[in-house]
Design a protein around this motif. Sequence first.
Motif, PDB file in Angstrom:
ATOM      1  N   GLU A  19       0.577  -1.096   0.101  1.00 29.71           N
ATOM      2  CA  GLU A  19      -0.089  -0.216  -0.073  1.00 29.71           C
ATOM      3  C   GLU A  19       0.576   1.691  -0.205  1.00 29.71           C
ATOM      4  OE1 GLU A  19      -3.683   0.049   0.684  1.00 29.71           O
ATOM      5  OE2 GLU A  19      -3.150  -1.200  -0.553  1.00 29.71           O
ATOM      6  N   SER A  20       1.814   1.170   0.538  1.00 31.45           N
ATOM      7  CA  SER A  20       3.087   2.667   1.055  1.00 31.45           C
ATOM      8  C   SER A  20       3.694   3.083  -0.529  1.00 31.45           C
ATOM      9  CB  SER A  20       4.404   1.957   2.292  1.00 31.45           C
ATOM     10  OG  SER A  20       4.858   3.500   1.836  1.00 31.45           O
ATOM     11  N   ARG A  21       4.051   1.652  -1.502  1.00 31.37           N
ATOM     12  CA  ARG A  21       4.823   2.130  -2.431  1.00 31.37           C
ATOM     13  C   ARG A  21       3.461   2.425  -3.204  1.00 31.37           C
ATOM     14  NH1 ARG A  21       8.925  -0.895  -4.113  1.00 31.37           N
ATOM     15  NH2 ARG A  21       8.225   0.368  -5.826  1.00 31.37           N
ATOM     16  N   LEU A  22       2.155   1.737  -3.766  1.00 28.37           N
ATOM     17  CA  LEU A  22       1.450   1.761  -4.771  1.00 28.37           C
ATOM     18  C   LEU A  22       0.982   3.231  -4.594  1.00 28.37           C
ATOM     19  CD1 LEU A  22      -1.192  -1.130  -4.597  1.00 28.37           C
ATOM     20  CD2 LEU A  22       0.137  -0.352  -6.744  1.00 28.37           C
ATOM     21  N   ALA A  23       0.278   3.252  -3.053  1.00 25.58           N
ATOM     22  CA  ALA A  23       0.228   5.080  -2.585  1.00 25.58           C
ATOM     23  C   ALA A  23       1.057   6.188  -2.867  1.00 25.58           C
ATOM     24  CB  ALA A  23       0.057   5.598  -1.565  1.00 25.58           C
ATOM     25  N   GLN A  24       2.166   6.038  -3.024  1.00 29.74           N
ATOM     26  CA  GLN A  24       3.657   6.969  -3.401  1.00 29.74           C
ATOM     27  C   GLN A  24       3.771   7.296  -4.658  1.00 29.74           C
ATOM     28  OE1 GLN A  24       8.162   6.229  -2.246  1.00 29.74           O
ATOM     29  NE2 GLN A  24       8.027   7.317  -1.382  1.00 29.74           N
ATOM     30  N   ALA A  25       3.932   5.672  -5.160  1.00 24.29           N
ATOM     31  CA  ALA A  25       3.991   6.147  -6.809  1.00 24.29           C
ATOM     32  C   ALA A  25       1.896   6.823  -7.825  1.00 24.29           C
ATOM     33  CB  ALA A  25       3.779   4.195  -7.420  1.00 24.29           C
ATOM     34  N   LEU A  26       1.320   6.248  -7.535  1.00 22.28           N
ATOM     35  CA  LEU A  26       0.492   7.143  -7.792  1.00 22.28           C
ATOM     36  C   LEU A  26       0.557   8.695  -7.578  1.00 22.28           C
ATOM     37  CD1 LEU A  26      -2.745   4.578  -6.604  1.00 22.28           C
ATOM     38  CD2 LEU A  26      -1.642   4.854  -8.984  1.00 22.28           C
ATOM     39  N   GLN A  27       0.501   8.241  -6.696  1.00 20.05           N
ATOM     40  CA  GLN A  27       1.020  10.026  -6.086  1.00 20.05           C
ATOM     41  C   GLN A  27       1.491  11.449  -6.798  1.00 20.05           C
ATOM     42  OE1 GLN A  27      -1.527  11.455  -3.977  1.00 20.05           O
ATOM     43  NE2 GLN A  27      -1.177  13.826  -4.768  1.00 20.05           N
ATOM     44  N   ARG A  28       2.398  10.905  -6.932  1.00 19.31           N
ATOM     45  CA  ARG A  28       3.738  11.281  -7.712  1.00 19.31           C
ATOM     46  C   ARG A  28       3.371  11.687  -9.202  1.00 19.31           C
ATOM     47  NH1 ARG A  28       8.924   8.804  -4.553  1.00 19.31           N
ATOM     48  NH2 ARG A  28       9.349  10.089  -2.762  1.00 19.31           N
ATOM     49  N   GLY A  29       3.164  10.609  -9.573  1.00 20.36           N
ATOM     50  CA  GLY A  29       3.109   9.829 -11.109  1.00 20.36           C
ATOM     51  C   GLY A  29       1.770  11.064 -11.524  1.00 20.36           C
ATOM     52  N   HIS A  30       0.629  10.243 -10.476  1.00 19.43           N
ATOM     53  CA  HIS A  30      -0.920  11.560 -11.252  1.00 19.43           C
ATOM     54  C   HIS A  30      -1.170  11.705 -10.955  1.00 19.43           C
ATOM     55  CE1 HIS A  30      -0.071   7.772 -14.430  1.00 19.43           C
ATOM     56  NE2 HIS A  30       1.113   7.389 -13.710  1.00 19.43           N
ATOM     57  N   LEU A  32      -2.991  11.247  -8.035  1.00 14.94           N
ATOM     58  CA  LEU A  32      -4.257  10.387  -7.004  1.00 14.94           C
ATOM     59  C   LEU A  32      -3.808   9.899  -5.841  1.00 14.94           C
ATOM     60  CD1 LEU A  32      -5.779   8.444 -10.709  1.00 14.94           C
ATOM     61  CD2 LEU A  32      -6.648  10.363  -9.048  1.00 14.94           C
ATOM     62  N   GLY A  33      -4.525   9.659  -5.372  1.00  8.97           N
ATOM     63  CA  GLY A  33      -4.678   9.107  -3.863  1.00  8.97           C
ATOM     64  C   GLY A  33      -4.748   7.326  -4.316  1.00  8.97           C
ATOM     65  N   LEU A  34      -4.776   6.393  -3.500  1.00 14.62           N
ATOM     66  CA  LEU A  34      -4.684   5.665  -3.539  1.00 14.62           C
ATOM     67  C   LEU A  34      -6.468   4.876  -3.530  1.00 14.62           C
ATOM     68  CD1 LEU A  34      -3.682   2.546  -3.846  1.00 14.62           C
ATOM     69  CD2 LEU A  34      -3.160   2.325  -1.640  1.00 14.62           C
ATOM     70  N   SER A  35      -6.944   5.604  -2.431  1.00 16.32           N
ATOM     71  CA  SER A  35      -8.526   5.221  -2.351  1.00 16.32           C
ATOM     72  C   SER A  35      -9.151   6.135  -3.897  1.00 16.32           C
ATOM     73  CB  SER A  35      -9.111   6.244  -0.898  1.00 16.32           C
ATOM     74  OG  SER A  35      -8.709   5.725  -0.416  1.00 16.32           O
ATOM     75  N   GLU A  36      -8.567   7.169  -3.962  1.00 14.97           N
ATOM     76  CA  GLU A  36      -8.779   8.017  -5.191  1.00 14.97           C
ATOM     77  C   GLU A  36      -8.371   6.966  -6.601  1.00 14.97           C
ATOM     78  OE1 GLU A  36      -6.705  11.358  -5.247  1.00 14.97           O
ATOM     79  OE2 GLU A  36      -8.581  12.365  -3.923  1.00 14.97           O
ATOM     80  N   PHE A  37      -7.982   6.160  -6.034  1.00 18.31           N
ATOM     81  CA  PHE A  37      -7.550   5.414  -7.389  1.00 18.31           C
ATOM     82  C   PHE A  37      -8.662   4.254  -7.726  1.00 18.31           C
ATOM     83  CE2 PHE A  37      -5.418   1.376  -8.863  1.00 18.31           C
ATOM     84  CZ  PHE A  37      -5.182   1.533 -10.272  1.00 18.31           C
ATOM     85  N   ARG A  38      -8.645   3.661  -6.408  1.00 18.07           N
ATOM     86  CA  ARG A  38      -9.755   2.668  -6.663  1.00 18.07           C
ATOM     87  C   ARG A  38     -11.092   2.892  -6.501  1.00 18.07           C
ATOM     88  NH1 ARG A  38      -6.065  -0.018  -1.522  1.00 18.07           N
ATOM     89  NH2 ARG A  38      -4.329  -0.953  -2.647  1.00 18.07           N
ATOM     90  N   ALA A  39     -11.603   3.616  -6.260  1.00 18.08           N
ATOM     91  CA  ALA A  39     -12.519   4.528  -6.544  1.00 18.08           C
ATOM     92  C   ALA A  39     -12.755   4.685  -7.455  1.00 18.08           C
ATOM     93  CB  ALA A  39     -12.950   6.133  -5.588  1.00 18.08           C
TER      94      ALA A  39
END
Length: 138
Positions: A19-30, A32-39
């Motif tokens: 979760e930490s790795r995913l959250a960091q990559a989505l925020q930096r690259g796009h 988006l927060g992880l919950s936002e991506f999943r929503a």
Amino acid sequence: MTADTDLWDQLLTLHAHVESRLAQALQRGHGLGLSEFRALGHLAAAPDSELRMQDLAGRLGLNQSSVTRLVGRLDTAGLAYRDLCPDDKRGVYAVLKDDGRDRLEAARGTYEQVLTAALDEAAEQHPGLRGLLGALRA
């Protein structure tokens, strides 16, 4: 410690790492927060790209207040919007916009790459997780 306790601890370690790795990559690259991506993903998969707010909350494991704030952020970013149910004015839907679908598709590759890398990394850093990961990936 029981075998189930040990298994659960391993799962929690794996979950936290990924979760930490995913959250960091989505925020930096796009942006988006992880919950936002999943929503966005749940909305994209739903009929007519919309879900009742309470259904979205259940799919994300959030309470009503949290999902309301999350959809508010998506609305502010132009990725989704809230809409009233035409049959029941108390029912509120979250609806995916085209920009939300585009952002989701742009982020999906990052998500999948980082997920695979994070799982591989976890197996390497925590040898106790290798068996668990092997079983989960089988």
